[in-house]
Motif scaffolding. Structure first.
Motif, PDB file in Angstrom:
ATOM      1  N   ASP A  30     108.519 115.381 103.707  1.00 35.38           N
ATOM      2  CA  ASP A  30     107.195 114.990 103.577  1.00 35.38           C
ATOM      3  C   ASP A  30     106.144 115.510 103.493  1.00 35.38           C
ATOM      4  OD1 ASP A  30     105.781 113.828 106.270  1.00 35.38           O
ATOM      5  OD2 ASP A  30     107.200 113.527 107.893  1.00 35.38           O
ATOM      6  N   PRO A  31     105.506 115.531 102.162  1.00 33.98           N
ATOM      7  CA  PRO A  31     104.477 116.094 102.099  1.00 33.98           C
ATOM      8  C   PRO A  31     102.634 116.656 102.700  1.00 33.98           C
ATOM      9  CG  PRO A  31     104.067 114.421 100.699  1.00 33.98           C
ATOM     10  CD  PRO A  31     105.154 114.367 101.513  1.00 33.98           C
ATOM     11  N   ASN A  55     100.869 109.107 102.631  1.00 34.34           N
ATOM     12  CA  ASN A  55     102.333 109.983 102.225  1.00 34.34           C
ATOM     13  C   ASN A  55     102.874 108.230 102.430  1.00 34.34           C
ATOM     14  OD1 ASN A  55     104.881 110.737 103.572  1.00 34.34           O
ATOM     15  ND2 ASN A  55     104.145 112.242 104.348  1.00 34.34           N
ATOM     16  N   THR A  56     103.318 108.631 101.412  1.00 29.67           N
ATOM     17  CA  THR A  56     104.759 107.196 100.915  1.00 29.67           C
ATOM     18  C   THR A  56     106.477 107.456 100.683  1.00 29.67           C
ATOM     19  OG1 THR A  56     104.735 107.252  98.763  1.00 29.67           O
ATOM     20  CG2 THR A  56     103.049 105.911  99.298  1.00 29.67           C
ATOM     21  N   GLY A  57     107.069 109.054 100.557  1.00 35.02           N
ATOM     22  CA  GLY A  57     108.066 108.691 100.558  1.00 35.02           C
ATOM     23  C   GLY A  57     109.077 109.561 102.123  1.00 35.02           C
ATOM     24  N   ARG A  58     108.273 109.041 102.962  1.00 38.11           N
ATOM     25  CA  ARG A  58     109.117 109.738 104.410  1.00 38.11           C
ATOM     26  C   ARG A  58     110.045 107.818 105.219  1.00 38.11           C
ATOM     27  NH1 ARG A  58     104.060 109.398 109.294  1.00 38.11           N
ATOM     28  NH2 ARG A  58     103.801 107.845 107.436  1.00 38.11           N
ATOM     29  N   PHE A  78      99.018 118.907  96.736  1.00 36.63           N
ATOM     30  CA  PHE A  78      98.822 120.327  96.018  1.00 36.63           C
ATOM     31  C   PHE A  78     100.159 121.094  95.550  1.00 36.63           C
ATOM     32  CE2 PHE A  78      94.955 119.206  97.849  1.00 36.63           C
ATOM     33  CZ  PHE A  78      93.680 119.685  96.859  1.00 36.63           C
ATOM     34  N   GLU A  79     101.139 121.088  96.308  1.00 36.18           N
ATOM     35  CA  GLU A  79     102.060 121.361  96.326  1.00 36.18           C
ATOM     36  C   GLU A  79     103.072 121.639  95.094  1.00 36.18           C
ATOM     37  OE1 GLU A  79     102.089 120.957  99.206  1.00 36.18           O
ATOM     38  OE2 GLU A  79     101.365 122.164 100.844  1.00 36.18           O
ATOM     39  N   ALA A  80     103.092 122.091  94.490  1.00 37.04           N
ATOM     40  CA  ALA A  80     104.839 122.004  93.191  1.00 37.04           C
ATOM     41  C   ALA A  80     105.963 121.612  93.883  1.00 37.04           C
ATOM     42  CB  ALA A  80     104.499 122.783  91.774  1.00 37.04           C
ATOM     43  N   THR A  81     105.641 122.751  95.251  1.00 40.38           N
ATOM     44  CA  THR A  81     107.226 122.320  95.281  1.00 40.38           C
ATOM     45  C   THR A  81     108.124 121.220  96.175  1.00 40.38           C
ATOM     46  OG1 THR A  81     106.137 123.729  97.465  1.00 40.38           O
ATOM     47  CG2 THR A  81     107.317 124.585  96.318  1.00 40.38           C
ATOM     48  N   SER A  82     106.743 120.425  96.643  1.00 43.85           N
ATOM     49  CA  SER A  82     107.240 119.094  97.059  1.00 43.85           C
ATOM     50  C   SER A  82     107.392 118.048  95.849  1.00 43.85           C
ATOM     51  CB  SER A  82     105.154 118.619  97.046  1.00 43.85           C
ATOM     52  OG  SER A  82     104.858 118.809  98.204  1.00 43.85           O
ATOM     53  N   PHE A  83     107.461 118.599  94.505  1.00 42.15           N
ATOM     54  CA  PHE A  83     107.878 117.906  93.405  1.00 42.15           C
ATOM     55  C   PHE A  83     109.050 118.536  93.282  1.00 42.15           C
ATOM     56  CE2 PHE A  83     103.379 116.910  93.350  1.00 42.15           C
ATOM     57  CZ  PHE A  83     102.502 115.741  93.168  1.00 42.15           C
ATOM     58  N   CYS A  84     108.901 119.379  93.085  1.00 32.94           N
ATOM     59  CA  CYS A  84     110.317 120.364  93.244  1.00 32.94           C
ATOM     60  C   CYS A  84     111.566 119.708  94.189  1.00 32.94           C
ATOM     61  CB  CYS A  84     110.581 121.449  93.299  1.00 32.94           C
ATOM     62  SG  CYS A  84     109.678 122.088  91.683  1.00 32.94           S
ATOM     63  N   ASP A  85     111.411 119.825  95.313  1.00 34.27           N
ATOM     64  CA  ASP A  85     111.815 119.009  96.279  1.00 34.27           C
ATOM     65  C   ASP A  85     112.369 117.699  96.083  1.00 34.27           C
ATOM     66  OD1 ASP A  85     110.944 121.905  97.703  1.00 34.27           O
ATOM     67  OD2 ASP A  85     110.439 120.255  98.956  1.00 34.27           O
ATOM     68  N   GLY A 138     100.056 111.447  92.491  1.00 38.42           N
ATOM     69  CA  GLY A 138      99.985 112.760  93.644  1.00 38.42           C
ATOM     70  C   GLY A 138      99.883 113.702  93.328  1.00 38.42           C
ATOM     71  N   PHE A 139      99.727 114.485  91.676  1.00 44.17           N
ATOM     72  CA  PHE A 139      99.192 115.735  91.617  1.00 44.17           C
ATOM     73  C   PHE A 139      97.528 115.585  92.627  1.00 44.17           C
ATOM     74  CE2 PHE A 139     101.220 116.609  87.989  1.00 44.17           C
ATOM     75  CZ  PHE A 139     102.533 117.424  88.737  1.00 44.17           C
ATOM     76  N   ALA A 140      97.243 116.838  92.883  1.00 43.25           N
ATOM     77  CA  ALA A 140      96.082 116.463  93.782  1.00 43.25           C
ATOM     78  C   ALA A 140      94.516 117.175  92.637  1.00 43.25           C
ATOM     79  CB  ALA A 140      95.521 117.681  95.126  1.00 43.25           C
ATOM     80  N   VAL A 141      93.557 116.627  93.554  1.00 44.72           N
ATOM     81  CA  VAL A 141      92.093 116.962  92.346  1.00 44.72           C
ATOM     82  C   VAL A 141      91.298 117.753  93.243  1.00 44.72           C
ATOM     83  CG1 VAL A 141      90.318 116.240  91.230  1.00 44.72           C
ATOM     84  CG2 VAL A 141      92.106 115.126  90.885  1.00 44.72           C
TER      85      VAL A 141
END
Ligand SMILES: *Cc1c(COP(=O)(O)O)cnc(C)c1O
Length: 431
Positions: free
Chosen positions: A161-162, A169-172, A213-220, A248-251
């Motif tokens: 859930d980024p 949001n499509t990952g749930r 915005f958070e790279a941590t979401s992609f790492c998760d 998904g990278f934000a702008v």
């Protein structure tokens, strides 16, 4: 200015890639989509170079055409070395009409019709991203009918859930996209796909959302995909050669939004993946990414002409423009923030508080509320920034408003890439 390709020229006008916005409006009319091709290319290069540097050979960005799909974008992304993610027969046909190689297309979509699946196979689409078992069955049948083995990625829902809007949001787990790991269905999906004839499973796809915005979401996301891949290896003996991490990278849309360092993010994801694979003894897969927004959004500007300027005494001021939700429904859909300025008075103080409204018979037809721009008079050119993604692609003919033209800017020259829709175009479908 929000972006380095924007400035104010000697006439006090907004300049986009060194071209006067008011001159563009005069030459091509308004509303007008403007796309800075050189900026699109820069973004493509950032992805290609970072992925080449940090990820295994064969890793590649795929441009997500849903962000902005028209023929003129495909030669640009092809020449920069990107593949393309397409989501409908219409997008496949657009890419092919532009000469884009079918083998570099990745066919997405949560409900591809039988006809679309047949069309994709016929055209030689390189890879299908299979969303569900029903689709797998039809795809297998079509591949068999054409005497081919179709390469596929399986779309997996990692259950993340980024922090982004629910609408994007499509990952749930509870999602109409892909098959979830959590319920055990994803593992069964892989098992069945591996046993399905004329299907060659090369790996997994997951897309967790947009404007993240958070790279941590992609790492998760990588962690979850990898742990899933490991359990599939242990149980089914299948090792994925490809991980597709989606887009998904934000702008940044407005002053104060964080700026994303794409290369640094890719480096972080790559390091994370490498360490995870080492720990698990999993062969490092090649990585695909599907940037849409971050390739085209900030290369786009929409130009409008100001119409009525209405001061509702004791309430607020309205500036109406000759477009709105028909060319950019994102504010109406999700209250997306935009930076808006008066391109005709770009050197005057932005001190006129107003709400910028469109021309449709909908009170929700707005582009921004309670913002400040230099006070316009009728005919001034109003610029909305960051409209390269999900604007033209989402445009409609509501109220029978015509779709704007799109011009591309490159090396100081403008060229018409999509002509303005006409009344004849509009009536041409009707018997
Ligand atoms: C929307 C989407 C993308 C592109 O997302 P951006 O946020 O525009 O980068 C990529 N892949 C899939 C499957 C998508 O649905």
């Amino acid at each position: 200015m929000l972006y380095s390709n924007l400035s104010v020229n000697d006439q006090g006008h907004l300049s986009i890639a060194d071209i006067d916005a008011c001159e563009l409006a005069k030459a091509y009319g308004t509303p007008l989509y403007v796309l800075d091709e050189d900026r699109v290319r820069e973004k493509c290069r950032t992805y290609v170079e970072a992925m080449r540097t940090y990820l295994p050979q064969g890793s590649q960005p795929l441009y997500a055409g849903k962000a902005l799909c028209f023929k003129g974008i495909y030669p640009v992304i092809e020449s920069e070395g990107l593949g393309a993610d397409v989501v409908s027969a219409g997008e496949v046909a657009t890419a092919l009409a532009a000469g884009f190689p079918a083998k570099d297309l990745y066919f997405h979509g949560t409900n591809k019709t039988d006809a679309e699946i047949a069309y994709g196979v016929e055209q030689g689409v390189g890879c299908f991203v299979v969303d569900n078992l029903n689709e797998l069955e039809v795809l297998s049948r079509e591949a068999q009918a054409h005497g081919i083995v179709q390469r596929v990625l399986l779309r997996i829902t990692v259950g993340l859930d980024p922090h982004t809007l629910a609408a994007i949001n499509t990952g749930r787990v509870d999602s109409q996209f892909g098959v979830p790991i959590e319920t055990g269905q994803a593992a069964r999906f892989v098992d069945i796909a591996l046993k399905t004839s004329n299907i060659d499973v090369i790996g997994f796809h997951s897309h967790i959302g947009s404007q993240i915005f958070e790279a941590t979401s992609f790492c998760d996301q990588v962690d979850r995909l990898l742990s899933f891949a490991c359990s599939v290896r242990d149980e089914l003996g299948f090792v994925a050669s490809t991980f597709n991490l989606g887009g998904g990278f934000a702008v940044p849309y407005v002053e104060g939004d964080e700026k994303i360092d794409i290369a640094a993010n890719i480096a972080a994801i790559a390091q994370h993946l490498q360490e995870g694979c080492e720990r698990a003894g999993y062969p490092l897969p090649r990585v695909l990414m599907e940037p849409g927004r971050s390739i085209v959004a900030d290369a786009g500007v929409t130009l409008y002409s100001a119409g009525g300027i209405k001061e509702v005494e004791g309430y607020r001021n309205y500036v109406t423009v000759d477009g709105g939700m028909t060319d950019n429904p994102r504010y109406a859909l999700y209250k997306s923030a935009y930076t808006i300025l008066n391109a005709s008075r770009a050197n005057e103080p932005a001190d006129y508080e107003c709400t910028v409204a469109g021309r449709c018979c909908e009170s929700g037809d707005r582009l921004a509320e309670d913002i400040r721009i230099a006070k316009p008079t009728r005919g001034d050119i109003i610029a909305v920034l960051t409209t390269g993604a999900y604007n033209y692609a989402m445009s409609s003919n509501y109220n029978r408003v015509l779709r704007p033209a799109l011009v591309m800017l490159s090396h100081g020259e403008a060229r018409l890439a999509v002509r303005r829709q006409t009344i004849e175009d509009l009536l041409s479908l009707e018997m």
